[in-house]
Scaffold this active site. Structure first.
Site, PDB file in Angstrom:
ATOM      1  N   CYS A   1       0.815  -1.148  -0.133  1.00  0.00           N
ATOM      2  CA  CYS A   1      -0.126   0.208   0.034  1.00  0.00           C
ATOM      3  C   CYS A   1       0.906   1.327  -0.188  1.00  0.00           C
ATOM      4  CB  CYS A   1      -1.086  -0.084   1.080  1.00  0.00           C
ATOM      5  SG  CYS A   1      -0.999   1.320   2.404  1.00  0.00           S
TER       6      CYS A   1
ATOM      7  N   CYS B   1       1.108   3.413   2.975  1.00  0.00           N
ATOM      8  CA  CYS B   1       1.781   2.878   4.158  1.00  0.00           C
ATOM      9  C   CYS B   1       3.470   3.127   3.894  1.00  0.00           C
ATOM     10  CB  CYS B   1       1.541   1.463   4.129  1.00  0.00           C
ATOM     11  SG  CYS B   1      -0.447   0.802   4.281  1.00  0.00           S
TER      12      CYS B   1
END
Ligand SMILES: *[C@@H]1O[C@H](CO)[C@@H](O)[C@H](O)[C@H]1NC(C)=O
Ligand SMILES: *[C@@H]1O[C@H](CO)[C@@H](O)[C@H](O)[C@H]1NC(C)=O
Length: 581
Positions: free
Chosen positions: A66, A69
């Site tokens: 992600c 992230c």
């Protein structure tokens, strides 16, 4: 749950801008923290014990792929390392949801990254910034006691002047009220500041708070910033945690507030109807502010008044069945029963005057207003005859759905939706099988343009098309008074839809039989009238089915047979005769 009420519509228009963050985003760097950093990697095995041992933990649930992230990781590491030195009681941890899927599910993780603050088993969403300084600041504040004790006048003044949200004061604390206050403060520290005032300051406080006489018994006050002449009070021996929480929730709502991304949840979760004043210039709002405040005070608990910035959230007008192009506007939304009321915009193209608003509110409170029903026009007799699908609009929706003797299968669609267009011919075919537009049909295959008709749906519509079966004599949903529908989630192929009608409709009508009969009947018309030989065999093919559902099938077959030749009808009758032998 009351959350169905601010279903997709209301939320989408207020929040469409913020929900983007769950997408994948920019994609450089590593989302997994350096194992040499102070970030602790937690797994299903270690999670529980770690929370038991560490009283304050910021946990990041993430996925290595992600993008956001990856963006967060270096900041998270920096905050963890710095806090490890300065505040070793605060821990930062990571959980890789691709490895510990179940753990993430248990914590209701829906997007990455999700951060939660854990105090033992109790957790709350992290709602702070995503860079190192901001994370540290948020967590240090979270580590401070939930209640600030104040025992000198200057500190009290300073603390009070800093507040930008409603805050709660505790006066004359005894052991019971201290306990209540501490517990509520623990749970509510994110939203409010909790201040315990030493009783030596009662006199000084009494000079500031002008509307309440401060006595000697345990008391809690809720004060809106700069509104010291309007403090709200709760006292008495029965003050428990629930009562205090309810008090804070109710009283935090200002008489005339602003609805935006920070406050929508407070308003939407309140059962009180909401009165909106849409403005596109702040002066419009400010001109009515004091009058609205007085109105809000007068109708406290019955109606919440809010201003809405139409330059940002103007589309929300559509949810209220109002025209977003004509601002200012005034409308009332009663979410409990999904009714909307609005001041006529054609009559007030420049926005209503305040006396018009006042009169409107008065009529609302006394139940004199008629809600606005957004609806297309009812289909004409010709349209009904030409369209095998039963067209639902705002005006006929309840009538048709409230006939509980029928299985009603509804397609909720939006005109712009590609999947809906693709489904349309299949849906027509399905309707034709059950002869839905004819009197006496048992299965009503219907559709409704959900963007043009504001109607109640007992379940949340999350996308289009949504296909819902309202089974005959089905259980009634309390809120909407409609049957609780069964959603169709399968392939949108004709055969699957037919199966679904049979299995999920309460009448169990078997469309395959009808379809077969119809096909046969249709085929027979096309065939040479004299060709008698083939017919019995074809009927034989469907005999088993017919036997199973003899009565219904006969009825349907007869209906289907309307167009068929006499021979086809006779064959069916022959079959009936066989059935009885
Ligand atoms: C965290 O602090 C402890 C001492 O309190 C130290 O031993 C440890 O090395 C620190 N960890 C990191 C990654 O800085
Ligand atoms: C309750 O809290 C107040 C203010 O913090 C404190 O002065 C008082 O001693 C406490 N009372 C008891 C019985 O714990």
């Amino acid at each position: 749950m009351q959350f169905w009420r601010f279903s997709t519509n209301a939320l989408a228009t207020l929040l469409s801008v913020v929900s983007l963050a769950s997408a994948s985003g920019p994609a450089d760097g590593n989302a997994i923290a350096d194992p040499n950093s102070a970030v602790v990697k937690l797994t299903t095995e270690t999670f529980k014990e770690f929370l038991e041992e560490n009283p304050l933990v910021l946990a990041e649930f993430f996925a290595p792929w992600c993008g956001y992230c990856k963006l967060l990781a270096p900041e998270f590491v920096k905050a963890a390392d710095t806090l490890n030195d300065s505040h070793p009681n605060i821990k930062l941890a990571q959980i890789d949801c691709t490895e510990d899927e179940k753990l993430c599910q248990e914590h209701g993780i829906r997007g990455y990254p999700t951060m939660k603050v854990f105090r033992g088993e109790i957790s709350e969403d992290y709602e702070g910034p995503r860079e190192a300084d901001g994370i540290m600041d948020y967590m240090i504040r979270a580590s401070l006691p939930a209640v600030s004790h104040v025992d000198n006048e200057d500190a009290l003044k300073e603390l009070i002047s800093e507040q930008s949200k409603p805050f709660i004061l505790q006066l004359n604390g005894d052991s019971k009220s201290n306990e209540t206050f501490n517990e509520v403060a623990q749970q509510g520290r994110k939203d409010n500041t909790f201040i315990s005032v030493d009783s030596s300051l009662n006199k000084a406080l009494g000079k500031k708070i002008t509307n309440i006489k401060i006595g000697k018994k345990p008391t809690f006050l809720l004060v809106h910033p700069d509104q010291f002449d309007d403090a709200r009070e709760i006292s008495g021996d029965k003050l428990d945690v629930d009562a205090l929480k309810a008090f804070i929730k109710d009283e935090s709502i200002p008489y005339f507030g602003e609805i935006d991304r920070d406050t929508y949840l407070m308003y939407m979760t309140s059962p009180t109807p909401l009165a909106y004043y849409f403005y596109d210039k702040p002066e419009q709002r400010d001109a009515f502010k004091e009058k609205f405040e007085a109105l809000g005070k007068k109708h406290k608990g019955k109606l919440n008044f809010v201003a809405l910035d139409a330059t940002q959230f103007g589309r929300h007008a559509e949810v209220l069945n109002m025209d977003p192009e004509i601002i200012p506007l005034f409308a009332i939304q009663d979410s409990e029963n999904n009714k909307k009321y609005g001041i006529d915009q054609v009559q007030h193209p420049k926005g209503p005057k305040f006396d018009v608003i006042e009169k409107f509110v008065k009529d609302f409170v006394s139940g004199k207003l008629t809600p606005i029903v957004k609806s297309e026009e009812l289909p004409s007799a010709e349209e009904k005859a030409a369209n095998p699908v039963v067209k639902l609009v705002g005006h006929n929706y309840r009538d048709i759905l409230e006939d509980t003797s029928k299985d009603v299968f509804v397609k909720y669609y939006a005109p712009w939706c590609g999947h809906c267009k693709k489904l349309a011919p299949t849906w027509e075919e399905l309707a034709e099988i059950y002869q839905s537009n004819k009197d006496g049909a048992e299965v009503i295959v219907a559709d409704i343009d959900h963007t043009a008709n504001d109607v109640d749906v007992p379940v949340e519509i999350e996308g289009y098309p949504t296909l819902l079966m309202y089974p005959a004599n089905g259980e009634i949903d309390e809120k909407t008074g409609l049957r609780i529908p069964v959603p169709f989630n399968g392939n949108r192929e004709l055969d699957d839809l037919i199966d679904f009608v049979k299995s999920s409709g309460a009448l169990g009508v078997d469309g395959t039989v009808t379809k077969q009969e119809r096909d046969d009947a249709g085929a027979d018309i096309l065939e040479d009238e004299d060709d008698e030989a083939e017919l019995p065999e074809e009927v034989e093919d469907v005999k088993d089915e017919v036997n199973k559902k003899a009565k219904k099938a006969k009825k349907e077959a007869k209906k289907a047979g309307k167009k068929a030749s006499k021979k086809a009808k006779k064959a069916v009758e022959d079959d009936e005769a066989n059935d009885e032998l």
